[in-house]
Design a protein around this motif. Structure first.
Motif, PDB file in Angstrom:
ATOM      1  N   ALA A 129       0.832  -1.209   0.000  1.00  0.00           N
ATOM      2  CA  ALA A 129       0.000   0.000   0.000  1.00  0.00           C
ATOM      3  C   ALA A 129       0.867   1.259   0.000  1.00  0.00           C
ATOM      4  O   ALA A 129       0.602   2.205  -0.735  1.00  0.00           O
ATOM      5  CB  ALA A 129      -0.935  -0.005   1.202  1.00  0.00           C
TER       6      ALA A 129
ATOM      7  N   LEU B 153       0.910   4.143  -2.782  1.00  0.00           N
ATOM      8  CA  LEU B 153       0.617   5.523  -2.380  1.00  0.00           C
ATOM      9  C   LEU B 153       1.746   6.465  -2.767  1.00  0.00           C
ATOM     10  O   LEU B 153       1.503   7.579  -3.242  1.00  0.00           O
ATOM     11  CB  LEU B 153       0.324   5.600  -0.886  1.00  0.00           C
ATOM     12  CG  LEU B 153      -0.995   4.976  -0.451  1.00  0.00           C
ATOM     13  CD1 LEU B 153      -1.063   4.873   1.062  1.00  0.00           C
ATOM     14  CD2 LEU B 153      -2.181   5.753  -1.003  1.00  0.00           C
TER      15      LEU B 153
ATOM     16  N   ILE C  49      -6.647   0.348  -8.436  1.00  0.00           N
ATOM     17  CA  ILE C  49      -6.145   1.639  -7.957  1.00  0.00           C
ATOM     18  C   ILE C  49      -7.266   2.680  -7.930  1.00  0.00           C
ATOM     19  O   ILE C  49      -7.224   3.631  -7.168  1.00  0.00           O
ATOM     20  CB  ILE C  49      -4.949   2.117  -8.814  1.00  0.00           C
ATOM     21  CG1 ILE C  49      -4.175   3.241  -8.130  1.00  0.00           C
ATOM     22  CG2 ILE C  49      -5.380   2.600 -10.174  1.00  0.00           C
ATOM     23  CD1 ILE C  49      -3.186   2.772  -7.144  1.00  0.00           C
TER      24      ILE C  49
ATOM     25  N   LYS D  84     -10.068   2.364  -6.657  1.00  0.00           N
ATOM     26  CA  LYS D  84     -10.699   2.345  -5.332  1.00  0.00           C
ATOM     27  C   LYS D  84     -10.102   3.430  -4.445  1.00  0.00           C
ATOM     28  O   LYS D  84     -10.784   3.992  -3.593  1.00  0.00           O
ATOM     29  CB  LYS D  84     -10.552   0.973  -4.685  1.00  0.00           C
ATOM     30  CG  LYS D  84     -11.329  -0.112  -5.386  1.00  0.00           C
ATOM     31  CD  LYS D  84     -11.095  -1.463  -4.743  1.00  0.00           C
ATOM     32  CE  LYS D  84     -11.799  -2.558  -5.508  1.00  0.00           C
ATOM     33  NZ  LYS D  84     -11.517  -3.878  -4.953  1.00  0.00           N
ATOM     34  N   LEU D  85      -8.823   3.722  -4.659  1.00  0.00           N
ATOM     35  CA  LEU D  85      -8.150   4.786  -3.919  1.00  0.00           C
ATOM     36  C   LEU D  85      -8.823   6.130  -4.212  1.00  0.00           C
ATOM     37  O   LEU D  85      -9.074   6.918  -3.297  1.00  0.00           O
ATOM     38  CB  LEU D  85      -6.671   4.844  -4.293  1.00  0.00           C
ATOM     39  CG  LEU D  85      -5.857   5.980  -3.702  1.00  0.00           C
ATOM     40  CD1 LEU D  85      -5.795   5.862  -2.182  1.00  0.00           C
ATOM     41  CD2 LEU D  85      -4.457   5.986  -4.290  1.00  0.00           C
TER      42      LEU D  85
ATOM     43  N   CYS E   8     -12.016   6.344  -2.334  1.00  0.00           N
ATOM     44  CA  CYS E   8     -11.771   6.649  -0.916  1.00  0.00           C
ATOM     45  C   CYS E   8     -11.491   8.133  -0.713  1.00  0.00           C
ATOM     46  O   CYS E   8     -11.992   8.750   0.232  1.00  0.00           O
ATOM     47  CB  CYS E   8     -10.600   5.830  -0.385  1.00  0.00           C
ATOM     48  SG  CYS E   8     -10.939   4.076  -0.217  1.00  0.00           S
ATOM     49  N   ILE E   9     -10.693   8.709  -1.603  1.00  0.00           N
ATOM     50  CA  ILE E   9     -10.364  10.136  -1.502  1.00  0.00           C
ATOM     51  C   ILE E   9     -11.616  10.981  -1.689  1.00  0.00           C
ATOM     52  O   ILE E   9     -11.849  11.931  -0.930  1.00  0.00           O
ATOM     53  CB  ILE E   9      -9.285  10.521  -2.531  1.00  0.00           C
ATOM     54  CG1 ILE E   9      -7.962   9.861  -2.158  1.00  0.00           C
ATOM     55  CG2 ILE E   9      -9.125  12.035  -2.623  1.00  0.00           C
ATOM     56  CD1 ILE E   9      -6.887   9.965  -3.221  1.00  0.00           C
TER      57      ILE E   9
ATOM     58  N   CYS F  39     -13.779  10.743   1.438  1.00  0.00           N
ATOM     59  CA  CYS F  39     -13.108  11.018   2.713  1.00  0.00           C
ATOM     60  C   CYS F  39     -13.664  12.285   3.343  1.00  0.00           C
ATOM     61  O   CYS F  39     -13.845  13.310   2.682  1.00  0.00           O
ATOM     62  CB  CYS F  39     -11.604  11.171   2.495  1.00  0.00           C
ATOM     63  SG  CYS F  39     -10.699  11.474   4.007  1.00  0.00           S
TER      64      CYS F  39
END
Length: 104
Positions: free
Chosen positions: A18, A22, A90, A92-93, A96-97, A100
């Motif tokens: 991870a 990142l 990727i 999915k990141l 999430c952002i 958030c």
């Protein structure tokens, strides 16, 4: 109550992977490229530059970096090189952002 070291199971390998990913995407332009390639796969450097309104040298730098880290793949067709996501997970990141609520 404090947990003892033997009770805590941390997947070190998962967190190392991870952190690697990142670090590879930790730039606003790289995140924008990922989002763009999620929306429309197989884009050339020029198409990405036009859409993101960035210089070709900057976009090329980011594309090469992400390709070397295994996030993107490329396919040459004549004079054009088309980029797409190699690791579709990727995206999915990005989700999430977007979701958030940590005072961004």
């Amino acid at each position: 109550m404090v947990a003892e070291a033997n009770d805590i199971k941390i997947n070190k390998e998962k967190y190392e992977k991870a952190a690697y990913i990142l670090k590879a995407v930790a730039h606003p332009t790289r995140l924008a490229i990922i989002q763009l390639l999620d929306i429309q796969d197989n884009l050339t450097v020029n198409e990405i530059c036009e859409t993101l309104e960035c210089e070709q040298s900057l976009i090329s730098h980011h594309l090469i970096n992400m390709k070397l880290r295994g996030i993107l793949k490329s396919q040459k067709d004549g004079l054009n090189v088309y980029y797409s996501l190699k690791q579709r997970e990727i995206t999915k990141l990005l989700s999430c952002i977007e979701n958030c609520e940590c005072n961004m």
